[in-house]
Design an enzyme around this catalytic site. Sequence first.
Site, mmCIF file in Angstrom:
data_model
loop_
_atom_site.group_PDB
_atom_site.id
_atom_site.type_symbol
_atom_site.label_atom_id
_atom_site.label_comp_id
_atom_site.label_asym_id
_atom_site.label_seq_id
_atom_site.Cartn_x
_atom_site.Cartn_y
_atom_site.Cartn_z
ATOM 1 N N TRP A 6 -61.159 50.307 101.144
ATOM 2 C CA TRP A 6 -61.756 49.404 100.177
ATOM 3 C C TRP A 6 -63.249 49.009 100.405
ATOM 4 C CZ3 TRP A 6 -57.066 48.581 103.482
ATOM 5 C CH2 TRP A 6 -57.678 48.157 104.669
ATOM 6 N N GLU A 25 -57.703 42.429 99.831
ATOM 7 C CA GLU A 25 -58.043 41.215 100.728
ATOM 8 C C GLU A 25 -56.839 40.451 100.764
ATOM 9 O OE1 GLU A 25 -60.222 40.256 102.665
ATOM 10 O OE2 GLU A 25 -61.862 41.848 102.058
ATOM 11 N N TYR A 43 -61.858 31.879 101.269
ATOM 12 C CA TYR A 43 -62.201 33.244 102.055
ATOM 13 C C TYR A 43 -62.234 34.286 100.776
ATOM 14 C CZ TYR A 43 -61.896 37.495 104.064
ATOM 15 O OH TYR A 43 -62.057 39.130 104.267
ATOM 16 N N ASP A 49 -63.498 34.150 107.476
ATOM 17 C CA ASP A 49 -61.823 34.211 107.774
ATOM 18 C C ASP A 49 -62.070 33.817 109.584
ATOM 19 O OD1 ASP A 49 -62.725 36.329 109.117
ATOM 20 O OD2 ASP A 49 -61.210 37.746 108.302
ATOM 21 N N CYS A 65 -72.306 44.797 121.611
ATOM 22 C CA CYS A 65 -72.492 43.861 120.601
ATOM 23 C C CYS A 65 -73.750 44.013 120.015
ATOM 24 C CB CYS A 65 -72.089 42.520 121.035
ATOM 25 S SG CYS A 65 -72.600 41.241 119.697
HETATM 26 N N1 ADE Z 1 -59.863 41.680 107.193
HETATM 27 C C1 ADE Z 1 -59.961 40.982 105.714
HETATM 28 N N2 ADE Z 1 -60.808 41.542 105.275
HETATM 29 C C2 ADE Z 1 -60.986 42.680 105.579
HETATM 30 C C3 ADE Z 1 -62.029 43.786 105.179
HETATM 31 N N3 ADE Z 1 -62.556 43.819 104.112
HETATM 32 N N4 ADE Z 1 -62.207 44.913 106.294
HETATM 33 C C4 ADE Z 1 -61.562 44.850 107.128
HETATM 34 N N5 ADE Z 1 -60.476 43.879 107.698
HETATM 35 C C5 ADE Z 1 -60.502 42.799 106.825
#
Ligand code: ADE
Length: 348
Positions: free
Chosen positions: A23, A36, A119, A137, A202
């Site tokens: 995605w 999502e 979110y 989130d 980090c």
């Molecule tokens: N958790 C919620 N949305 C996400 C995303 N776009 N990529 C990775 N983890 C997720």
Amino acid sequence: MPHLPDLTPLLSWYAAHKRDLPWRATKDPYRIWISEIMLQQTRVEAVIPYYHRFLAALPDIGSLARVEETELLKLWEGLGYYSRARNLQRAARQIMAEHGGTFPRSYEEIRALPGIGDYTAGAIAAFAFGLPCPAVDGNVLRVISRLSCYEKNILDSSSKKELTEAVRSTIPRDAAGDFGQSLIELGATVCVPNGAPHCDRCPLANVCAARREGRTRELPVRIKRGSRRKEERTVLILRIGDRVALRQRPRSGLLAGLFEPLTLPRLLDANEVGEEISALGLTPLHITPLGEAKHIFTHIEWQMTGYEVILDDACERRLPEGLLLAERDEIDRLFPLPSAYRAYRAFM
Ligand code: ADE
């Protein structure tokens, strides 16, 4: 609002270290939306095969709007929380009916669709359309509360609001999508939920307040509502003329060193208040109920009831040790009072 450091180092870190997730290779709001919703209760690795299979079967909003419910639920089988799938279809039908089949492009219109909360609306708006919307989130709450050493309970909606506004104020206008993804990615792979964060990897380690203060293990504060201890309090505004009796709280513990009116550790009715006052050797002339109030601390909830107690002038000499008398303007200038007493402040 919590103070956040400059977060721009996240963008180059994200470009170099992001996981290659399907995605993230698209700006199609439909695909981002499906991902999502699937990611809401399910781990990334588990989602990937479902994501491909779902989009192969239902490649666009129209096909989702039209599909038979059993086929839809079959595609969802194993992901759980089937209302998520039903809401997807309701939203797809709404987009067909109200937006001519085109995914809406504003945060407000996206947020108005069934099954889409703050979110998810922020995520779609930022990832698909590049709008400067926060997508906060659990991962992001953890990251932000550590970066800013945020000490309030992140499970409270007021905390979530505050942290969301802090994120909003730092979104780079030209990279809103990658910025939002980078916060999620940092939370998923570096500033992790279980066990110690990997601060050695980090990009924000040198500006992180929790790390500087050695508090990454205590933050974020997550306290479920039920785990707050309830305590009863009767707040007594003892008045002699135009002055009110205050005492200082102990130097350590809750609200250390602040001033407060006489407060007894149970809920009393007016008769019981009269008895308590007499037992202190004082003479109440008049007792007026001031009503009930509640104050929520991180670990404790005070359930309060208040009374104004007018005392005879002669009581000044007999006030119990530790109580002092102060006029309103002295209280305003000199005595720090906890906001737990806000409901009764007007009577002091
Ligand atoms: N958790 C919620 N949305 C996400 C995303 N776009 N990529 C990775 N983890 C997720």
